[in-house]
Design a protein around this motif. Structure first.
Motif, mmCIF file in Angstrom:
data_model
loop_
_atom_site.group_PDB
_atom_site.id
_atom_site.type_symbol
_atom_site.label_atom_id
_atom_site.label_comp_id
_atom_site.label_asym_id
_atom_site.label_seq_id
_atom_site.Cartn_x
_atom_site.Cartn_y
_atom_site.Cartn_z
ATOM 1 N N CYS B 298 -2.196 -0.926 7.949
ATOM 2 C CA CYS B 298 -1.707 -2.206 8.477
ATOM 3 C C CYS B 298 -0.729 -1.984 9.622
ATOM 4 N N THR B 299 -0.259 -0.756 9.774
ATOM 5 C CA THR B 299 0.650 -0.472 10.890
ATOM 6 C C THR B 299 -0.136 -0.202 12.174
ATOM 7 N N ASN B 300 -1.091 0.685 12.119
ATOM 8 C CA ASN B 300 -1.782 1.134 13.333
ATOM 9 C C ASN B 300 -3.271 1.348 13.096
ATOM 10 N N GLY B 301 -3.969 0.299 12.697
ATOM 11 C CA GLY B 301 -5.414 0.434 12.499
ATOM 12 C C GLY B 301 -6.183 -0.569 13.332
ATOM 13 N N ARG B 302 -5.686 -0.826 14.533
ATOM 14 C CA ARG B 302 -6.318 -1.856 15.359
ATOM 15 C C ARG B 302 -7.027 -1.240 16.569
ATOM 16 N N SER B 377 0.219 11.001 10.165
ATOM 17 C CA SER B 377 -0.389 9.709 9.876
ATOM 18 C C SER B 377 0.231 8.603 10.707
ATOM 19 N N THR B 378 -0.558 7.570 10.967
ATOM 20 C CA THR B 378 -0.021 6.392 11.669
ATOM 21 C C THR B 378 0.510 5.348 10.694
ATOM 22 N N ALA B 379 0.572 5.695 9.416
ATOM 23 C CA ALA B 379 1.016 4.723 8.404
ATOM 24 C C ALA B 379 2.515 4.444 8.533
ATOM 25 N N ASN B 380 3.042 3.734 7.547
ATOM 26 C CA ASN B 380 4.454 3.340 7.608
ATOM 27 C C ASN B 380 5.332 4.036 6.576
#
Lengths: 172, 418
Positions: B298-302, B377-380
């Motif tokens: 939800c942080t960087n999956g666009r 990771s691009t997660a939060n």
């Protein structure tokens, strides 16, 4: 609040930023039985791996800043409740953990400086009504911020669930 | 005295002329977001003894945490949720494959300016990118919202964070928010509302503003918000069926803190294990060996995140002995990445594509790590054990830094690939 909000017990002291994965790891989220959840309390907190073997009913958890940061999981409160931890006293709480504790009727208290005043094993008397913590082992006292208003009402009802039931009965 | 964004939304919802920080108000949220935890919430709801959900029209349920079900237990959980949805006549239900709740809500027109959204997920503040007041709550209170249609909220104090200057190339919203969290600390904005403002925020895409608001949870904030503008309106155009009223802070509002950051000289940032505020410039962790790189969440999956990744991989391959996981935040993002060929490029470079959902981020399935392994990771979140293994390490960074590191097999500065 009543006298039932005065707790006497042994302290367990943990540090700052104890997050919800440390309190109750994400891999146990599918568990639904609180007794099962209770087996994993604080499992990922360094040095507390055997907490569930050693904790005694009525013990009091003392934490640093930002206790319960991270996920919104309520298991983090339930796992401590079902180990019969009487209360949590922390320098500060993360907000969703704080809300969850209030809404589950689990006594919490914010007390600046508490981790400096208490060591693991100290005998404490926590008055959630006045916010006063007596360290019976050291003979010292610290003052915290007691709950007030709606939060206090929910907490003293035993949580949001009971609060709502009472509220609905009154409405009927 | 003027009112902050949070004060204005909560006052309006509480039917009061104005409210003060610290005051507790009872409000009717516009949306209640729940996900795979809806089964547990439904159980609590039933125990309260109410037959029907008070306001089924506000309930939005998205299955995203462990999808498709990894175990029989997860499958039963999903089954119970589908039954609850049918029984209660909840129209806004998004089953396995639609995406992560924080992406699906805005896409389906449920996150609108001025809305009050509560969600049983800690990254609910993401919706502040659309000018909504969006806060995370717990399960019992989510059940209570189902039973009563109401919730108690404390009016938060507000930090106004102004982001000034000009971002360098290969420096992104993720780097900005990691830097801010590093500065303020994991509890630096506890209980606070955070208003993001300043020229840089205006220049960011809506997707990038979602990155800022998503991660306010990692410094303890209740909500993050970016003011709606033409970009927001364009993003929402054609998606929203409901009307909405934009809410802006008063110019003379009173803030607990006003903080300015000039990001002109900002380097790409990395959060080291095991706390999100353990932030350093990428230059301090160069050469850290990685086993896995993960772009998604939800942080960087666009779409913009996958475009950057494809650009950095530049038709080349990822490093040997390195795994790259790609996880689009929603079906819509996945389809767009397929249509424009971005996904083909990433797959060709060696990436494994996962279905939309939360995936490896919370360590329940997909891409779980082994002891001694390292993921960037691009997660939060990079908490100890977050990706399923206590003895593994998680670094957090922007999609550019993660893609560049996947290409190199170690943490590198994405500016090398300009």
């Amino acid at each position: 609040m009543t006298d039932s909000f005065v707790f006497k017990g042994r302290a367990w002291v943990v540090g700052d930023d104890i997050d919800t994965d440390m309190i109750y790891h994400g891999s146990y989220l599918p568990l639904t039985d609180p007794q099962e959840m209770a087996k994993h309390a604080l499992e990922y907190v360094p040095g507390m791996e055997d907490f569930t073997d050693r904790v005694q009913p009525g013990d009091i958890l003392v934490a640093g800043r930002n206790f319960g940061s991270g996920s919104s999981r309520e298991h983090a409160v339930i796992t401590l409740q079902y180990n019969d931890v009487a209360a949590i006293v922390a320098e500060s709480f993360s907000r969703i953990f704080y809300r969850n504790a209030v809404n589950l009727g689990f006594p919490i208290l914010e007390v600046a400086g508490v981790t400096r005043a208490v060591e693991t094993g100290d005998e404490l008397e926590v008055d959630a009504n006045t916010g006063r913590i007596c360290n019976l082992t050291k003979g010292t006292e610290v003052q915290g911020t007691p709950l007030s208003g709606l939060e206090k009402e929910i907490m003293t009802s035993g949580g949001l669930f009971n609060f709502l039931k009472k509220d609905m009965q009154t409405a009927e | 005295m003027g009112q902050t964004f949070a004060q204005k939304v909560l006052a309006r919802k509480a039917g009061l002329r104005e409210v003060e920080p610290g005051q507790i108000v009872t409000v009717q949220p516009d949306k209640l977001l729940t996900h795979d935890n809806t089964a547990a919430i439904a159980r609590i709801f039933r125990e309260i003894g109410v037959e029907k959900v008070a306001r089924p029209e506000i309930s939005v349920i998205v299955l995203d945490h462990v999808v498709p079900a990894a175990t029989e237990g997860h499958a039963r959980n999903h089954q119970q949720i589908r039954e609850f949805v049918r029984e209660q006549g909840i129209a806004s239900f998004y089953d396995v494959g639609e995406g992560i709740c924080h992406q699906v809500l805005p896409e389906k027109g449920h996150a609108l300016p001025g809305y009050l959204i509560v969600g049983s997920d800690s990254h609910t503040p993401t919706h502040g990118a659309f000018g909504a007041f969006a806060a995370g709550i717990g399960r019992t209170e989510a059940a209570a919202v189902m039973a009563t249609g109401e919730i108690w909220l404390m009016v938060p104090h507000t930090f106004r964070i102004s982001i000034e200057g000009q971002l360098q190339k290969e420096v992104y919203a993720k780097d900005i928010i990691l830097y801010i969290i590093g500065e303020l600390g994991a509890d630096g904005a506890d209980y606070r509302a955070v208003e993001f403002t300043g020229p840089v925020v205006g220049e960011l895409t809506v997707a990038s503003r979602m990155v800022l608001c998503n991660m306010v949870a990692e410094m303890g904030a209740k909500i993050g918000v970016a003011e709606p503008d033409d970009k927001t309106r364009a993003w929402l155009n054609g998606r929203s069926v409901a009307g909405f009223q934009e809410v802006f802070a008063d110019p003379d509002a009173s803030y607990e803190r006003v903080i300015e950051y000039d990001v002109s000289g900002l380097l790409p940032q990395v959060a080291k294990p095991h706390t999100v505020d353990n932030v350093v410039p990428v230059t301090e962790v160069l050469g850290t060996r990685i086993d896995q790189a993960f772009i998604g969440t939800c942080t960087n999956g666009r779409l913009e995140d996958f475009r950057v990744a494809a650009q950095i991989l530049g038709g080349g391959n990822i490093a040997p002995n390195t795994r790259l996981l790609i996880l689009p935040a929603s079906r819509e993002v996945l389809l767009a990445a397929v249509a424009e060929g971005t996904l083909t490029e990433l797959i060709t470079a060696g990436a494994v594509v996962l279905n939309p959902g939360c995936g490896p981020c919370l360590g329940a399935h997909q891409g779980v790590m082994a002891p001694g392994e390292v993921t960037i990771s691009t997660a939060n979140r990079n908490f100890k054990g977050r990706m399923g293994c206590k003895e593994a390490q998680v670094y957090l960074a922007s999609p550019a830094t993660v893609a560049a590191s996947a290409r190199a097999g170690e943490i590198v500065d994405p500016r090398e690939f300009l």
